[in-house]
Design a protein around this motif. Structure first.
Motif, mmCIF file in Angstrom:
data_model
loop_
_atom_site.group_PDB
_atom_site.id
_atom_site.type_symbol
_atom_site.label_atom_id
_atom_site.label_comp_id
_atom_site.label_asym_id
_atom_site.label_seq_id
_atom_site.Cartn_x
_atom_site.Cartn_y
_atom_site.Cartn_z
ATOM 1 N N UNK A 158 0.859 -1.179 0.000
ATOM 2 C CA UNK A 158 0.000 0.000 0.000
ATOM 3 C C UNK A 158 0.896 1.230 0.000
ATOM 4 N N UNK A 159 0.741 2.089 -0.995
ATOM 5 C CA UNK A 159 1.600 3.261 -1.096
ATOM 6 C C UNK A 159 0.815 4.466 -1.567
ATOM 7 N N UNK A 160 1.345 5.639 -1.288
ATOM 8 C CA UNK A 160 0.729 6.877 -1.754
ATOM 9 C C UNK A 160 0.760 6.911 -3.273
ATOM 10 N N UNK A 161 -0.340 7.330 -3.872
ATOM 11 C CA UNK A 161 -0.398 7.483 -5.323
ATOM 12 C C UNK A 161 0.484 8.663 -5.729
ATOM 13 N N UNK A 162 1.583 8.416 -6.447
ATOM 14 C CA UNK A 162 2.497 9.519 -6.776
ATOM 15 C C UNK A 162 1.903 10.522 -7.748
ATOM 16 N N UNK A 163 0.775 10.184 -8.380
ATOM 17 C CA UNK A 163 0.143 11.072 -9.356
ATOM 18 C C UNK A 163 -1.175 11.661 -8.836
ATOM 19 N N UNK A 164 -1.434 11.514 -7.555
ATOM 20 C CA UNK A 164 -2.680 12.040 -6.995
ATOM 21 C C UNK A 164 -2.784 13.540 -7.253
ATOM 22 N N UNK A 165 -3.929 13.972 -7.738
ATOM 23 C CA UNK A 165 -4.160 15.383 -7.984
ATOM 24 C C UNK A 165 -3.667 15.893 -9.319
ATOM 25 N N UNK A 166 -3.082 15.007 -10.147
ATOM 26 C CA UNK A 166 -2.598 15.420 -11.463
ATOM 27 C C UNK A 166 -3.624 15.056 -12.530
ATOM 28 N N UNK A 167 -3.493 15.666 -13.704
ATOM 29 C CA UNK A 167 -4.433 15.430 -14.784
ATOM 30 C C UNK A 167 -3.957 14.373 -15.764
ATOM 31 N N UNK A 168 -4.805 14.041 -16.744
ATOM 32 C CA UNK A 168 -4.477 12.980 -17.699
ATOM 33 C C UNK A 168 -3.335 13.328 -18.638
ATOM 34 N N UNK A 169 -2.886 14.565 -18.622
ATOM 35 C CA UNK A 169 -1.743 14.936 -19.457
ATOM 36 C C UNK A 169 -0.409 14.625 -18.776
ATOM 37 N N UNK A 170 -0.459 14.183 -17.530
ATOM 38 C CA UNK A 170 0.764 13.944 -16.761
ATOM 39 C C UNK A 170 1.547 12.754 -17.296
ATOM 40 N N UNK A 171 2.849 12.922 -17.453
ATOM 41 C CA UNK A 171 3.738 11.844 -17.863
ATOM 42 C C UNK A 171 3.947 10.907 -16.669
ATOM 43 N N UNK A 172 3.542 9.666 -16.803
ATOM 44 C CA UNK A 172 3.653 8.711 -15.700
ATOM 45 C C UNK A 172 5.024 8.036 -15.652
ATOM 46 N N UNK A 173 5.819 8.222 -16.672
ATOM 47 C CA UNK A 173 7.076 7.498 -16.800
ATOM 48 C C UNK A 173 8.087 7.722 -15.692
ATOM 49 N N UNK A 174 8.417 8.956 -15.340
ATOM 50 C CA UNK A 174 9.465 9.161 -14.343
ATOM 51 C C UNK A 174 9.185 8.483 -13.006
ATOM 52 N N UNK A 175 7.986 8.646 -12.473
ATOM 53 C CA UNK A 175 7.663 8.019 -11.187
ATOM 54 C C UNK A 175 7.614 6.503 -11.311
ATOM 55 N N UNK A 176 7.120 6.017 -12.457
ATOM 56 C CA UNK A 176 7.097 4.570 -12.668
ATOM 57 C C UNK A 176 8.502 3.989 -12.608
ATOM 58 N N UNK A 177 9.426 4.602 -13.294
ATOM 59 C CA UNK A 177 10.805 4.099 -13.327
ATOM 60 C C UNK A 177 11.459 4.131 -11.949
ATOM 61 N N UNK A 178 11.053 5.089 -11.135
ATOM 62 C CA UNK A 178 11.645 5.224 -9.803
ATOM 63 C C UNK A 178 11.025 4.262 -8.801
ATOM 64 N N UNK A 179 9.709 4.095 -8.853
ATOM 65 C CA UNK A 179 8.992 3.379 -7.800
ATOM 66 C C UNK A 179 8.782 1.901 -8.101
ATOM 67 N N UNK A 180 8.372 1.579 -9.332
ATOM 68 C CA UNK A 180 7.957 0.206 -9.646
ATOM 69 C C UNK A 180 9.036 -0.838 -9.346
ATOM 70 N N UNK A 181 10.319 -0.606 -9.682
ATOM 71 C CA UNK A 181 11.326 -1.625 -9.351
ATOM 72 C C UNK A 181 11.448 -1.893 -7.857
#
Length: 209
Positions: A45-68
């Motif tokens: 269970x983790x904080x949503x790193x994109x909470x409060x952002x819109x659909x134009x937000x690039x999800x890549x940077x946080x994905x690369x940092x957190x998912x591994x």
């Protein structure tokens, strides 16, 4: 045994809690399965790193940092609980995003190589990992599908395990799940995709309903 202090991976991913669940089927239809298997889920269970952002937000940077980091933390739990990666025969993955997030936020943490490839590597698999994702309130159960980690056509290992976190995800959280099994379904006996006969709609010709 795990240390009572958070692992570096858990800290790096901002994980609030990890819930580990394990089950063993002792009897199926009143009979002990020939290959008793353990099935387990590890849910972060983790904080949503994109909470409060819109659909134009690039999800890549946080994905690369957190998912591994999540992949490492969850597979460590599965490997420890099930007796080693070599004992694991089937795997699956899933995510539940809280009600304030997009379903794409759940997908970003499980549907890229930064999670899936590492889960596959750590659990010594080669198959594509089957999955489920959902948006839901805290406590919502999610059925996670599994199949064989190296032989996806092995129908005996098509099975599910249900994951649930009582207090997550909160609206601004995501629950990420890795699941595994040490064997097939109890009394599996419906054949194998690799040896199935060719079947088409012609088998219905002349059939009485």
């Amino acid at each position: 045994m795990f240390s009572p202090t958070p692992s570096p991976e858990a800290r790096a991913a901002g994980i609030r809690k990890i819930v580990y669940y394990q089950e063993e089927v002792l009897l199926e239809n009143g009979v002990l399965p020939p290959v008793p298997a353990l099935r387990a889920t590890a849910a972060a269970v983790l904080a949503n790193p994109w909470a409060g952002t819109g659909p134009e937000t690039d999800l890549g940077p946080a994905t690369r940092e957190i998912a591994p980091q999540i992949a490492r933390a969850l597979t460590d739990r599965l490997i420890a609980g099930l007796g080693g990666a070599e004992k694991i025969e089937a795997f699956g993955k899933a995510a539940i995003v809280g009600t304030a997030g997009e379903i794409e936020h759940a997908g970003a943490l499980i549907h890229t190589p930064f999670f899936g490839n590492l889960v596959r590597e750590f659990l010594e698999g080669s198959s594509i990992i089957c999955f489920a994702d959902e948006r839901a309130e805290a406590g919502q159960p999610l059925v996670v599908p599994l199949w064989h980690k190296t032989e996806a056509a092995t129908r005996s290992h098509y099975q599910t395990v249900t994951a649930r976190v009582s207090d997550g995800p909160r609206p601004d959280e995501i629950v990420v799940i890795a699941a595994a099994s040490t064997g097939p379904r109890p009394h599996a006996r419906i054949g194998d995709r690799a040896t199935d006969p060719a079947v088409t709609s012609r088998i219905l010709e002349g059939a009485s309903l």
